[in-house]
Design a protein around this motif. Structure first.
Motif, mmCIF file in Angstrom:
data_model
loop_
_atom_site.group_PDB
_atom_site.id
_atom_site.type_symbol
_atom_site.label_atom_id
_atom_site.label_comp_id
_atom_site.label_asym_id
_atom_site.label_seq_id
_atom_site.Cartn_x
_atom_site.Cartn_y
_atom_site.Cartn_z
ATOM 1 N N MET A 67 0.803 -1.226 0.000
ATOM 2 C CA MET A 67 0.000 0.000 0.000
ATOM 3 C C MET A 67 0.836 1.277 0.000
ATOM 4 S SD MET A 67 -3.188 -1.173 2.403
ATOM 5 C CE MET A 67 -2.272 -2.153 3.570
ATOM 6 N N GLY A 68 1.951 1.318 0.718
ATOM 7 C CA GLY A 68 2.861 2.458 0.651
ATOM 8 C C GLY A 68 2.304 3.766 1.174
ATOM 9 N N ILE A 69 1.319 3.706 2.080
ATOM 10 C CA ILE A 69 0.792 4.959 2.631
ATOM 11 C C ILE A 69 1.752 5.525 3.680
ATOM 12 C CG2 ILE A 69 -1.598 4.279 2.212
ATOM 13 C CD1 ILE A 69 -1.824 3.824 5.243
ATOM 14 N N PHE A 70 1.621 6.811 3.964
ATOM 15 C CA PHE A 70 2.440 7.469 4.978
ATOM 16 C C PHE A 70 1.645 7.477 6.282
ATOM 17 C CE2 PHE A 70 3.926 9.042 0.922
ATOM 18 C CZ PHE A 70 5.305 8.880 1.046
ATOM 19 N N ALA A 71 2.038 6.587 7.198
ATOM 20 C CA ALA A 71 1.233 6.336 8.395
ATOM 21 C C ALA A 71 1.105 7.563 9.289
ATOM 22 C CB ALA A 71 1.831 5.171 9.182
ATOM 23 N N ASP A 72 2.137 8.409 9.354
ATOM 24 C CA ASP A 72 2.106 9.552 10.265
ATOM 25 C C ASP A 72 1.362 10.751 9.678
ATOM 26 O OD1 ASP A 72 3.546 8.136 12.136
ATOM 27 O OD2 ASP A 72 5.487 8.847 11.406
ATOM 28 N N LEU A 73 1.059 10.712 8.391
ATOM 29 C CA LEU A 73 0.314 11.790 7.761
ATOM 30 C C LEU A 73 -1.177 11.483 7.797
ATOM 31 C CD1 LEU A 73 2.494 12.570 4.606
ATOM 32 C CD2 LEU A 73 2.625 13.579 6.897
ATOM 33 N N THR A 74 -1.995 12.513 7.738
ATOM 34 C CA THR A 74 -3.440 12.311 7.722
ATOM 35 C C THR A 74 -3.884 11.760 6.366
ATOM 36 O OG1 THR A 74 -3.918 14.524 6.886
ATOM 37 C CG2 THR A 74 -3.758 14.257 9.287
ATOM 38 N N VAL A 75 -5.121 11.304 6.334
ATOM 39 C CA VAL A 75 -5.717 10.877 5.069
ATOM 40 C C VAL A 75 -5.633 12.007 4.050
ATOM 41 C CG1 VAL A 75 -7.918 10.255 3.958
ATOM 42 C CG2 VAL A 75 -7.231 9.155 6.108
ATOM 43 N N ALA A 76 -5.983 13.207 4.489
ATOM 44 C CA ALA A 76 -5.948 14.363 3.589
ATOM 45 C C ALA A 76 -4.551 14.609 3.051
ATOM 46 C CB ALA A 76 -6.457 15.598 4.334
ATOM 47 N N GLU A 77 -3.553 14.536 3.918
ATOM 48 C CA GLU A 77 -2.174 14.799 3.493
ATOM 49 C C GLU A 77 -1.672 13.720 2.540
ATOM 50 O OE1 GLU A 77 -0.669 17.206 7.490
ATOM 51 O OE2 GLU A 77 -0.639 15.008 7.422
ATOM 52 N N PRO A 126 -4.683 10.347 11.352
ATOM 53 C CA PRO A 126 -3.455 9.735 10.822
ATOM 54 C C PRO A 126 -3.789 8.448 10.062
ATOM 55 C CG PRO A 126 -3.166 10.367 13.123
ATOM 56 C CD PRO A 126 -4.632 10.520 12.821
ATOM 57 N N ALA A 127 -3.204 8.297 8.898
ATOM 58 C CA ALA A 127 -3.508 7.130 8.069
ATOM 59 C C ALA A 127 -3.110 5.823 8.747
ATOM 60 C CB ALA A 127 -2.800 7.248 6.722
ATOM 61 N N GLY A 128 -2.098 5.892 9.622
ATOM 62 C CA GLY A 128 -1.663 4.683 10.312
ATOM 63 C C GLY A 128 -2.697 4.112 11.260
ATOM 64 N N LYS A 129 -3.701 4.907 11.623
ATOM 65 C CA LYS A 129 -4.738 4.431 12.545
ATOM 66 C C LYS A 129 -5.934 3.820 11.823
ATOM 67 C CE LYS A 129 -3.563 7.565 16.331
ATOM 68 N NZ LYS A 129 -3.006 6.482 17.162
ATOM 69 N N LEU A 130 -5.910 3.822 10.500
ATOM 70 C CA LEU A 130 -6.995 3.209 9.740
ATOM 71 C C LEU A 130 -6.916 1.684 9.825
ATOM 72 C CD1 LEU A 130 -6.870 5.340 6.453
ATOM 73 C CD2 LEU A 130 -8.303 5.722 8.465
ATOM 74 N N SER A 131 -8.048 1.029 9.573
ATOM 75 C CA SER A 131 -8.048 -0.434 9.473
ATOM 76 C C SER A 131 -7.332 -0.850 8.194
ATOM 77 C CB SER A 131 -9.481 -0.960 9.460
ATOM 78 O OG SER A 131 -10.114 -0.607 8.233
ATOM 79 N N GLY A 132 -7.043 -2.147 8.086
ATOM 80 C CA GLY A 132 -6.378 -2.642 6.884
ATOM 81 C C GLY A 132 -7.163 -2.346 5.620
ATOM 82 N N GLY A 133 -8.481 -2.542 5.677
ATOM 83 C CA GLY A 133 -9.316 -2.262 4.513
ATOM 84 C C GLY A 133 -9.347 -0.788 4.166
ATOM 85 N N GLN A 134 -9.408 0.059 5.200
ATOM 86 C CA GLN A 134 -9.424 1.503 4.961
ATOM 87 C C GLN A 134 -8.088 1.976 4.378
ATOM 88 O OE1 GLN A 134 -10.422 2.636 8.934
ATOM 89 N NE2 GLN A 134 -12.635 2.467 8.598
ATOM 90 N N LYS A 135 -6.985 1.397 4.825
ATOM 91 C CA LYS A 135 -5.675 1.738 4.257
ATOM 92 C C LYS A 135 -5.614 1.363 2.776
ATOM 93 C CE LYS A 135 -3.056 1.267 8.558
ATOM 94 N NZ LYS A 135 -2.124 0.408 9.333
ATOM 95 N N GLN A 136 -6.185 0.215 2.434
ATOM 96 C CA GLN A 136 -6.184 -0.194 1.025
ATOM 97 C C GLN A 136 -7.021 0.765 0.194
ATOM 98 O OE1 GLN A 136 -4.665 -1.376 -1.574
ATOM 99 N NE2 GLN A 136 -4.591 -3.455 -0.766
ATOM 100 N N MET A 137 -8.159 1.177 0.720
ATOM 101 C CA MET A 137 -8.982 2.150 0.016
ATOM 102 C C MET A 137 -8.227 3.471 -0.177
ATOM 103 S SD MET A 137 -11.610 0.430 -0.665
ATOM 104 C CE MET A 137 -12.601 -0.960 -0.109
ATOM 105 N N LEU A 191 -8.304 -8.791 3.109
ATOM 106 C CA LEU A 191 -9.474 -7.970 3.421
ATOM 107 C C LEU A 191 -10.703 -8.840 3.691
ATOM 108 C CD1 LEU A 191 -9.215 -5.056 0.842
ATOM 109 C CD2 LEU A 191 -8.153 -5.276 3.093
ATOM 110 N N ALA A 192 -11.593 -8.321 4.508
ATOM 111 C CA ALA A 192 -12.857 -8.998 4.801
ATOM 112 C C ALA A 192 -13.760 -8.951 3.571
ATOM 113 C CB ALA A 192 -13.551 -8.324 5.982
ATOM 114 N N PRO A 193 -14.654 -9.948 3.429
ATOM 115 C CA PRO A 193 -15.524 -9.998 2.249
ATOM 116 C C PRO A 193 -16.308 -8.719 1.986
ATOM 117 C CG PRO A 193 -15.634 -12.072 3.424
ATOM 118 C CD PRO A 193 -14.811 -11.146 4.272
ATOM 119 N N ALA A 194 -16.811 -8.072 3.037
ATOM 120 C CA ALA A 194 -17.592 -6.843 2.827
ATOM 121 C C ALA A 194 -16.720 -5.732 2.245
ATOM 122 C CB ALA A 194 -18.216 -6.387 4.150
ATOM 123 N N ILE A 195 -15.471 -5.643 2.690
ATOM 124 C CA ILE A 195 -14.550 -4.630 2.163
ATOM 125 C C ILE A 195 -14.192 -4.946 0.723
ATOM 126 C CG2 ILE A 195 -12.309 -3.523 2.478
ATOM 127 C CD1 ILE A 195 -14.287 -2.864 4.655
#
Length: 245
Positions: free
Chosen positions: A89-99, A136-147, A170-174
């Motif tokens: 996924m390569g997201i920046f965990a310490d930055l917000t979703v917006a950032e 912070p993106a690092g606090k998202l669930s695994g599915g939310q990070k993938q999104m 990911l869970a089936p619903a995600i």
């Protein structure tokens, strides 16, 4: 068959002493979603990373819109409106979703400069991103990070998206939510090359398919045809769709 936006011709890739790709020939039709399937270790991720210039092909050609990008650096490839969503996924965990989204939006330097219409479209596809906009993106669930990872690649219009195993873990619903979002993306005629292990996801989304084995493409065709041929699924992938429904 649409004209190919991306072509690999006889591509070989070495990683250190290891010869991973052994002459990959691949066509990705413009405006379609092409599935890249294969058993673990077949070379799928290496193919995406080679296209993106993260690993250099040792032989062969990678062509995008008819122009060679084989030796191009990754930033130059990205400037051609090609985006890559890696398996991690390569997201920046310490930055917000917006950032995280702002960093991916090359045309904006401040949140206020983001394309509001496109942002609302992404919020429609991935409602959790709006709910956790300043978290912070690092606090998202695994599915939310993938999104978030997929949304970053979609924050601006891209000509080609390379996506590596988006449903993994990911869970089936995600997964259903992700399938719906990628179907919406398909309606924009964005070209997508998608690596996936979940055959039900592949069946739901794929227009065309290429199957890899031992660093080579061993099958090409329509995804619908592979989905209907359990004997071929068993031979190429060691599974049958009927056993996974």
């Amino acid at each position: 068959m649409s004209e190919s936006l991306l072509s690999l011709r006889g591509v070989h890739t070495h990683i250190g002493a290891y010869h991973i790709l052994h002459g990959v020939d691949l066509e990705v039709p413009a405006g379609q979603l092409t599935m890249l399937l294969g058993r673990n270790g077949a070379g799928k991720t290496t193919t995406l990373r080679t296209i993106m210039g993260l690993w250099q092909a040792s032989r062969g050609q990678v062509l995008f819109d008819g122009q060679a990008i084989t030796a191009a650096a990754t930033p130059e490839i990205a400037q051609r409106e090609i985006a890559y969503v890696p398996e991690n996924m390569g997201i920046f965990a310490d930055l917000t979703v917006a950032e995280n989204l702002l960093l991916a939006a090359r045309r904006a330097r401040r949140l206020a400069e983001l394309d509001t219409e496109r942002l609302e479209w992404l919020f429609h596809l991935f409602p959790a991103l709006k709910s956790f906009w300043l978290h912070p993106a690092g606090k998202l669930s695994g599915g939310q990070k993938q999104m978030l990872a997929i949304a970053r690649a979609m924050i601006e219009p891209r000509r080609l998206l390379l996506i590596d195993e988006p449903s993994k873990g990911l869970a089936p619903a995600i997964i259903r939510n992700m399938i719906d979002a990628l179907r919406e993306l398909k309606r924009t005629q964005t070209t997508v090359l998608l690596v996936e292990q979940n055959f039900m996801v592949a069946k739901a989304l794929g227009d065309s398919v290429a199957v890899m084995d031992d660093g080579r493409v061993v099958h090409r065709g329509a995804m619908a045809e592979l989905a209907e041929d359990e004997a071929l699924q068993q031979r190429l992938l060691g599974l049958s769709l009927g056993a996974h429904q």
